[in-house]
Design a protein around this motif. Structure first.
Motif, mmCIF file in Angstrom:
data_model
loop_
_atom_site.group_PDB
_atom_site.id
_atom_site.type_symbol
_atom_site.label_atom_id
_atom_site.label_comp_id
_atom_site.label_asym_id
_atom_site.label_seq_id
_atom_site.Cartn_x
_atom_site.Cartn_y
_atom_site.Cartn_z
ATOM 1 N N LYS A 7 0.828 -1.204 0.000
ATOM 2 C CA LYS A 7 0.000 0.000 0.000
ATOM 3 C C LYS A 7 0.867 1.260 0.000
ATOM 4 O O LYS A 7 0.661 2.177 -0.778
ATOM 5 C CB LYS A 7 -0.882 -0.033 1.260
ATOM 6 N N GLU A 8 1.857 1.231 0.889
ATOM 7 C CA GLU A 8 2.754 2.387 1.019
ATOM 8 C C GLU A 8 3.453 2.694 -0.323
ATOM 9 O O GLU A 8 3.618 3.845 -0.703
ATOM 10 C CB GLU A 8 3.793 2.051 2.099
ATOM 11 N N ILE A 9 3.832 1.631 -1.028
ATOM 12 C CA ILE A 9 4.569 1.792 -2.283
ATOM 13 C C ILE A 9 3.641 2.180 -3.435
ATOM 14 O O ILE A 9 4.073 2.700 -4.449
ATOM 15 C CB ILE A 9 5.369 0.493 -2.578
ATOM 16 N N GLY A 10 2.346 1.957 -3.253
ATOM 17 C CA GLY A 10 1.387 2.411 -4.261
ATOM 18 C C GLY A 10 0.794 1.325 -5.139
ATOM 19 O O GLY A 10 0.217 1.620 -6.183
ATOM 20 N N PHE A 11 0.935 0.069 -4.735
ATOM 21 C CA PHE A 11 0.245 -1.004 -5.472
ATOM 22 C C PHE A 11 -1.254 -0.833 -5.262
ATOM 23 O O PHE A 11 -1.704 -0.528 -4.163
ATOM 24 C CB PHE A 11 0.653 -2.384 -4.939
ATOM 25 N N LYS A 12 -2.016 -1.057 -6.346
ATOM 26 C CA LYS A 12 -3.469 -0.991 -6.247
ATOM 27 C C LYS A 12 -4.038 -2.406 -6.213
ATOM 28 O O LYS A 12 -3.356 -3.358 -6.586
ATOM 29 C CB LYS A 12 -4.047 -0.251 -7.464
ATOM 30 N N GLU A 13 -5.303 -2.517 -5.779
ATOM 31 C CA GLU A 13 -5.940 -3.845 -5.683
ATOM 32 C C GLU A 13 -5.835 -4.647 -6.979
ATOM 33 O O GLU A 13 -5.579 -5.839 -6.959
ATOM 34 C CB GLU A 13 -7.414 -3.688 -5.321
ATOM 35 N N ASN A 14 -6.031 -3.957 -8.086
ATOM 36 C CA ASN A 14 -6.009 -4.649 -9.387
ATOM 37 C C ASN A 14 -4.622 -5.065 -9.836
ATOM 38 O O ASN A 14 -4.478 -5.772 -10.826
ATOM 39 C CB ASN A 14 -6.615 -3.761 -10.481
ATOM 40 N N ASP A 15 -3.604 -4.627 -9.126
ATOM 41 C CA ASP A 15 -2.219 -4.938 -9.527
ATOM 42 C C ASP A 15 -1.767 -6.309 -9.043
ATOM 43 O O ASP A 15 -0.767 -6.826 -9.530
ATOM 44 C CB ASP A 15 -1.234 -3.904 -8.944
ATOM 45 N N ILE A 16 -2.451 -6.861 -8.036
ATOM 46 C CA ILE A 16 -1.882 -8.062 -7.402
ATOM 47 C C ILE A 16 -2.865 -9.239 -7.273
ATOM 48 O O ILE A 16 -4.069 -9.068 -7.090
ATOM 49 C CB ILE A 16 -1.298 -7.741 -6.002
ATOM 50 N N TYR A 17 -2.264 -10.414 -7.364
ATOM 51 C CA TYR A 17 -2.975 -11.675 -7.131
ATOM 52 C C TYR A 17 -2.074 -12.460 -6.172
ATOM 53 O O TYR A 17 -0.856 -12.512 -6.364
ATOM 54 C CB TYR A 17 -3.139 -12.426 -8.449
ATOM 55 N N ILE A 18 -2.657 -13.047 -5.123
ATOM 56 C CA ILE A 18 -1.843 -13.704 -4.094
ATOM 57 C C ILE A 18 -2.240 -15.170 -3.933
ATOM 58 O O ILE A 18 -3.432 -15.495 -3.812
ATOM 59 C CB ILE A 18 -2.006 -13.000 -2.720
ATOM 60 N N ALA A 19 -1.244 -16.051 -3.915
ATOM 61 C CA ALA A 19 -1.497 -17.485 -3.692
ATOM 62 C C ALA A 19 -0.338 -18.074 -2.878
ATOM 63 O O ALA A 19 0.576 -17.349 -2.474
ATOM 64 C CB ALA A 19 -1.636 -18.203 -5.024
ATOM 65 N N ASN A 20 -0.392 -19.367 -2.644
ATOM 66 C CA ASN A 20 0.656 -20.065 -1.893
ATOM 67 C C ASN A 20 1.057 -21.354 -2.595
ATOM 68 O O ASN A 20 0.309 -21.852 -3.451
ATOM 69 C CB ASN A 20 0.135 -20.421 -0.492
ATOM 70 N N THR A 21 2.191 -21.934 -2.191
ATOM 71 C CA THR A 21 2.615 -23.198 -2.824
ATOM 72 C C THR A 21 1.643 -24.330 -2.464
ATOM 73 O O THR A 21 1.440 -25.240 -3.259
ATOM 74 C CB THR A 21 4.051 -23.633 -2.438
ATOM 75 N N VAL A 22 1.077 -24.294 -1.258
ATOM 76 C CA VAL A 22 0.020 -25.255 -0.905
ATOM 77 C C VAL A 22 -1.193 -24.505 -0.360
ATOM 78 O O VAL A 22 -1.060 -23.401 0.157
ATOM 79 C CB VAL A 22 0.490 -26.326 0.132
ATOM 80 N N LYS A 23 -2.348 -25.112 -0.496
ATOM 81 C CA LYS A 23 -3.601 -24.409 -0.176
ATOM 82 C C LYS A 23 -4.147 -24.731 1.215
ATOM 83 O O LYS A 23 -5.152 -24.163 1.624
ATOM 84 C CB LYS A 23 -4.680 -24.748 -1.217
ATOM 85 N N CYS A 24 -3.527 -25.677 1.909
ATOM 86 C CA CYS A 24 -3.995 -26.020 3.257
ATOM 87 C C CYS A 24 -2.869 -25.826 4.267
ATOM 88 O O CYS A 24 -1.693 -25.978 3.932
ATOM 89 C CB CYS A 24 -4.471 -27.471 3.299
ATOM 90 N N ARG A 25 -3.237 -25.529 5.497
ATOM 91 C CA ARG A 25 -2.247 -25.207 6.528
ATOM 92 C C ARG A 25 -1.495 -26.445 7.013
ATOM 93 O O ARG A 25 -2.126 -27.408 7.479
ATOM 94 C CB ARG A 25 -2.952 -24.570 7.717
ATOM 95 N N PRO A 26 -0.167 -26.423 6.962
ATOM 96 C CA PRO A 26 0.590 -27.516 7.585
ATOM 97 C C PRO A 26 0.536 -27.408 9.109
ATOM 98 O O PRO A 26 0.517 -26.298 9.651
ATOM 99 C CB PRO A 26 2.023 -27.286 7.079
#
Ligand code: URA
Length: 193
Positions: free
Chosen positions: A71-90
């Motif tokens: 946010k501080e750097i100026g990324f907007k909501e439409n700029d980013i997509y977030i995921a992980n290497t696995v989808k469930c918590r170890p």
């Protein structure tokens, strides 16, 4: 089907996935957050407690730190997509095993294929090892752009420190981990958005 609908189909499959033992203890699968057409895709390690409870990646303390910098750097909501290497918590927030990552790779591959980002940001050593090289370290590799074939085409990857490391490193002075983290994010914004 458009990209959003296709990803929703994959998300439904992930919700009902029992391909590895991590599925046994999950509250929620943690599929993604952000914009399906974003130029920048972040890939973290794995969901933690807060993520498991909410189904949203990077929502706990480390996640908030990352999001605040973005946010501080100026990324907007439409700029980013977030995921992980696995989808469930170890359990106990341990690193996901090779087998668990392999069992989950189908979903990540589809996410990368459909989002088709300009740059894939590998957040921390687990994501770095999954895509680039098991021998390199995050300290050496961070900030460098790597080109590798993945999901049908040559893609650009850039490793950055994991924000959980920065929770213990408060200084922002020149050369400190927070300074380098911010510098890497600024470079990503300037070059890929
Ligand atoms: N750490 C990660 O790597 N991913 C999350 O979603 C949360 C914390």
């Amino acid at each position: 089907m458009n990209i959003k609908e296709q990803l929703n189909e994959i998300k439904k499959q992930a919700k009902n996935c029992f391909n590895c033992p991590l599925s046994e203890n999950r509250t929620n699968t943690v599929f993604s957050d952000g914009c399906e057409q974003a130029p920048v895709m972040f890939i973290g390690e794995a969901p933690g407690k807060n993520e498991d409870e909410t189904g949203i990646p990077f929502i706990g303390r480390a996640g908030q730190l990352l999001r605040n910098y973005l946010k501080e750097i100026g990324f907007k909501e439409n700029d980013i997509y977030i995921a992980n290497t696995v989808k469930c918590r170890p359990p106990e927030n341990r690193k996901p095993s090779k087998k668990e990552k392999e069992a989950c790779e189908f979903f990540l591959k589809k996410q990368i294929e459909f989002v088709n980002p300009k740059i894939i940001v590998l957040v921390g050593s687990t994501a770095l090892e999954s895509f680039i090289d098991k021998k390199t370290t995050i300290t050496k590799a961070r900030g460098q752009v790597f080109e590798k074939e993945f999901a049908g085409k040559i893609r650009k990857f850039i490793p950055i420190f994991h924000p959980s490391y920065l929770l213990r490193q408060h200084s922002e002075r020149d050369g400190s981990p927070r300074f380098l983290f911010k510098k890497d994010l600024i470079n990503i914004k300037e070059n890929f958005i």
